[in-house]
Design an enzyme around this catalytic site. Structure first.
Site, PDB file in Angstrom:
ATOM      1  N   GLU A 195       0.793  -1.126  -0.220  1.00  0.00           N
ATOM      2  CA  GLU A 195      -0.078   0.058   0.000  1.00  0.00           C
ATOM      3  C   GLU A 195       0.872   1.247   0.070  1.00  0.00           C
ATOM      4  OE1 GLU A 195      -2.313   0.698   3.759  1.00  0.00           O
ATOM      5  OE2 GLU A 195      -1.350  -1.147   4.405  1.00  0.00           O
ATOM      6  N   CYS A 226      -3.444  -3.370   4.345  1.00  0.00           N
ATOM      7  CA  CYS A 226      -2.536  -4.427   4.960  1.00  0.00           C
ATOM      8  C   CYS A 226      -2.751  -6.051   4.435  1.00  0.00           C
ATOM      9  CB  CYS A 226      -2.222  -4.377   6.537  1.00  0.00           C
ATOM     10  SG  CYS A 226      -1.883  -2.676   6.940  1.00  0.00           S
ATOM     11  N   HIS A 284      -2.426  -9.874  12.141  1.00  0.00           N
ATOM     12  CA  HIS A 284      -1.958  -8.740  11.631  1.00  0.00           C
ATOM     13  C   HIS A 284      -1.409  -7.843  12.833  1.00  0.00           C
ATOM     14  CE1 HIS A 284      -1.317  -4.943   9.546  1.00  0.00           C
ATOM     15  NE2 HIS A 284      -2.263  -4.267  10.190  1.00  0.00           N
ATOM     16  N   ASN A 295       4.977  -1.333  12.409  1.00  0.00           N
ATOM     17  CA  ASN A 295       4.230  -1.891  11.650  1.00  0.00           C
ATOM     18  C   ASN A 295       4.817  -1.898  10.299  1.00  0.00           C
ATOM     19  OD1 ASN A 295       1.791  -2.569  10.409  1.00  0.00           O
ATOM     20  ND2 ASN A 295       0.593  -0.779  10.983  1.00  0.00           N
TER      21      ASN A 295
END
Ligand code: CAA
Length: 388
Positions: free
Chosen positions: A79, A111, A233, A276
């Site tokens: 992304e 994600c 995630h 992240n």
């Protein structure tokens, strides 16, 4: 015939900011980050790194013992797109010297898209078991300075080879999905940082987990008690703890808090230090589990919850293959993380504010990355990559 992950490795920048430095600057306790969100450090890309260089660096170790001609497709999940038209994976294909008889495509859904890539890759391998598919997830998580998301930045890439009779993880066909049109996190084309409704996003994440789990049960998935480990995630590692509590409530499991924690703990180590990495984060969590679990994982069932804001979510499982330990890149990963350099807060700001020139002129970038591949510059709006 089984289908799944035959090889897997990750890459992250060799620069990081310790969240203690951020806490000091904002005059808050470091434990809000270390414990409250479960993050200690965040990877920060150098000026000569982007998703392409991280992806190529992540994939390189996988190509050491595979015939490149067996790779029929490269799927690049991100992304952090670098072009509205050309797939970033084509640069990676070139840097890795992959054959021309190989298709390349880029996938986007926040994600989540690496999971879509893996499911598509499994179907392609089932149709032609001689082929291998290279799935790469790479992202740079960036939020506004002084925003609630700032402490959850990071960067990384995970590369996976999907094949028949995989050496690491067999992926089972049952999967539960959940899609809903929501605005919890997004990045309009004209912005370099994401916009996020932080608290709402965690609520939607947990709602999606419940719904994807219920769908997974409806399509004949195994019960919670048959799952040994879970990879979630990981926008920040504390999210896995919240997710375990959510699944415990939904499944009414008999497992206690210690057992629930043991199911996730080994998968969190790397992300705590990287931050992240959006599409790559759950798969870096899988690598962390395989590299760091104290027990032998052979035959253990791992559950996966993939979430992409906006939102699309999926729950599926895989079983670790006997002998998997011989095929890990554990030493490479620990060397990568141990050899990183800590940035001071002003150095972090310098890298944060670095912007690619847009004037169409010829620009060269400083040599900062230690990786094998770097973004050397931009000339006439074309990114110039090279290998060391
Ligand atoms: N010691 C220990 N804990 C402390 C503490 C201290 N000194 N100070 C605060 N805490 C705790 C708080 O009690 C809180 O715990 P709970 O979650 O259990 O309530 C925790 O630290 C976080 O504190 P806040 O709620 O005050 O934190 P915040 O409002 O500043 O930010 C956040 C939290 C909203 C998640 C923010 O980090 C954010 O916006 N992140 C980006 C969005 C995000 O990651 N969303 C996740 C779901 S969306 C997704 O998954 C896609 C994606 O990748 C982005």
């Amino acid at each position: 015939m089984s289908v799944g992950i035959d090889d897997i490795s990750f890459y992250t920048s060799n620069y990081y900011l310790d969240l203690k430095s951020l806490a000091d600057v904002h005059n808050i306790e470091k434990d809000k980050f270390y414990q409250g969100i479960g993050q200690e450090k965040m990877g920060i890309v150098a000026a000569d790194e982007d998703v392409v260089t991280m992806a190529a660096n992540a994939a390189l170790p996988l190509l050491k013992d595979v015939d490149p001609h067996s790779i029929s497709t490269v799927m690049f999940a991100t992304e952090t797109g670098i072009d509205q038209s050309k797939a970033a994976g084509i640069f990676v294909h070139g840097l890795l010297g992959l054959p021309n008889r190989c298709r390349v495509v880029e996938l986007k859904q926040a994600c989540y898209s690496a999971t879509a890539a893996i499911q598509m890759a499994c179907a392609m391998v089932a149709r032609d078991p001689a082929r291998k598919i290279l799935v790469i997830a790479a992202d740079i998580a960036r939020y506004d300075l002084n925003s609630s998301g700032e402490a959850t930045q990071g960067c990384g890439a995970a590369a996976m080879l999907i094949s028949a009779n995989p050496r690491l993880l067999k992926i089972h066909p049952e999967s539960g999905n959940y899609t809903e049109d929501v605005m919890d996190f997004w990045r309009p084309n004209y912005r370099s940082t994401a916009l996020v409704d932080g608290k709402y996003s965690t609520k939607i994440y947990l709602k999606s987990l419940k719904q994807a789990w219920l769908h997974y049960q409806d399509v004949g998935g195994v019960e919670f008690e048959q799952i040994d480990h879970l990879c979630y995630h990981l926008p920040f590692t504390r999210m896995a703890e919240k997710s375990q509590s959510q699944l415990a409530r939904v499944t009414k499991t008999g497992r206690d808090a210690e057992q629930l924690n043991a199911m996730i703990e080994p998968s969190l180590s790397y992300n705590r230090l990287i931050g992240n990495s959006y599409t790559a984060s759950m798969y870096i969590g899988l690598i962390s589990l395989l590299d760091n679990a104290k027990e032998d994982l052979s035959g253990k069932r791992v559950g996966f919850f993939s979430y992409g804001s906006g939102c699309v979510a999926e729950f599926f499982t895989g079983t670790v293959v006997d002998g998997y330990e011989e095929h890990l890149h554990r030493d490479l990963h620990s060397k990568l993380l141990n050899n990183r350099r800590e940035l001071s807060y002003p150095e972090y700001l310098d890298l944060y504010h670095f912007e690619y020139p847009t004037d169409g002129g010829e620009h060269q970038f400083p040599e900062q990355t230690q990786g094998q591949f770097r973004l050397a510059g931009i000339n006439q709006h074309k990114r110039i990559y090279n290998a060391r």
